[in-house]
Design a protein around this motif. Structure first.
Motif, PDB file in Angstrom:
ATOM      1  N   SER A 109       0.982   4.160  -2.861  1.00 25.45           N
ATOM      2  CA  SER A 109       0.875   5.588  -2.530  1.00 25.45           C
ATOM      3  C   SER A 109       2.001   6.370  -3.195  1.00 25.45           C
ATOM      4  O   SER A 109       1.786   7.482  -3.691  1.00 25.45           O
TER       5      SER A 109
ATOM      6  N   GLU B 275       0.848  -1.202   0.000  1.00 23.71           N
ATOM      7  CA  GLU B 275       0.000   0.000   0.000  1.00 23.71           C
ATOM      8  C   GLU B 275       0.884   1.253   0.000  1.00 23.71           C
ATOM      9  O   GLU B 275       0.562   2.249  -0.644  1.00 23.71           O
ATOM     10  N   THR B 276       1.998   1.199   0.708  1.00 26.68           N
ATOM     11  CA  THR B 276       2.950   2.310   0.715  1.00 26.68           C
ATOM     12  C   THR B 276       3.533   2.521  -0.683  1.00 26.68           C
ATOM     13  O   THR B 276       3.674   3.652  -1.145  1.00 26.68           O
TER      14      THR B 276
END
Length: 181
Positions: A53, A49-50
């Motif tokens: 992003s 998810e990082t």
């Protein structure tokens, strides 16, 4: 003169912020690759998810640079720099994903939600390949596709396909302790 100077200052600030984030995510990718054997699926999902992003940040930074009123040569230079960092992060993330999923196959582990997560990753990989193709079409003679990234994506796609084949979708999952009525 004042507006051009202000636009250059904005470009520099955007690029510095983006570079800082790129360095942080590259360091996180290196740690993740080193520690992937201890990852749970939840921890891996949080890591990715990082990464996603960061990819959104790269697209945002790119679009802001394109909107600034700077010389075409300077704009091209800034966009090439952003694209280079984006590719480095993408390659690093693909390395982590490759190690994680290959380890998952070797251990013959099936994670709940693995089918859906792998399907999501495969879509993201296709998006990355499409972005590379778009950049190649847009910048024609100057652009050289990242062969390592493409090979990594294709190799990971094969591993993900095998996991999807072995892992039932969550909608078909019925825990053993639930009585079928």
């Amino acid at each position: 003169m004042g507006k051009a100077r202000r636009e250059q200052a904005i470009a520099v600030q955007l690029l510095q912020t983006f570079e800082t984030e790129a360095k942080a995510i590259l360091a996180r990718c290196a740690r993740a690759k080193r520690d992937v054997a201890g990852f749970s699926f939840t921890r891996y999902r949080a890591f990715f998810e990082t990464v996603k992003s960061f990819l959104v940040l790269a697209a945002f930074t790119r679009s802001k640079i394109e909107m600034l009123n700077v010389s075409p040569a300077e704009q091209r230079h800034l966009l090439e720099h952003i694209d280079g960092l984006d590719r480095r992060v993408s390659r690093a993330a693909m390395d982590v994903a490759n190690v994680f999923y290959r380890l998952m196959l070797r251990r013959d582990m099936v994670y709940l939600g693995g089918h859906e997560r792998c399907t999501e990753h495969r879509e993201m990989l296709r998006d990355m390949l499409e972005r590379e193709a778009e950049k190649a079409a847009y910048q024609a003679a100057e652009w050289k596709p990242d062969a390592n990234l493409e090979r990594g994506i294709k190799a990971l796609d094969v591993v993900l396909d095998e996991i999807v084949r072995r892992t039932p979708p969550m909608r078909e999952f019925t825990p053993a302790f639930v009585d079928a009525e």
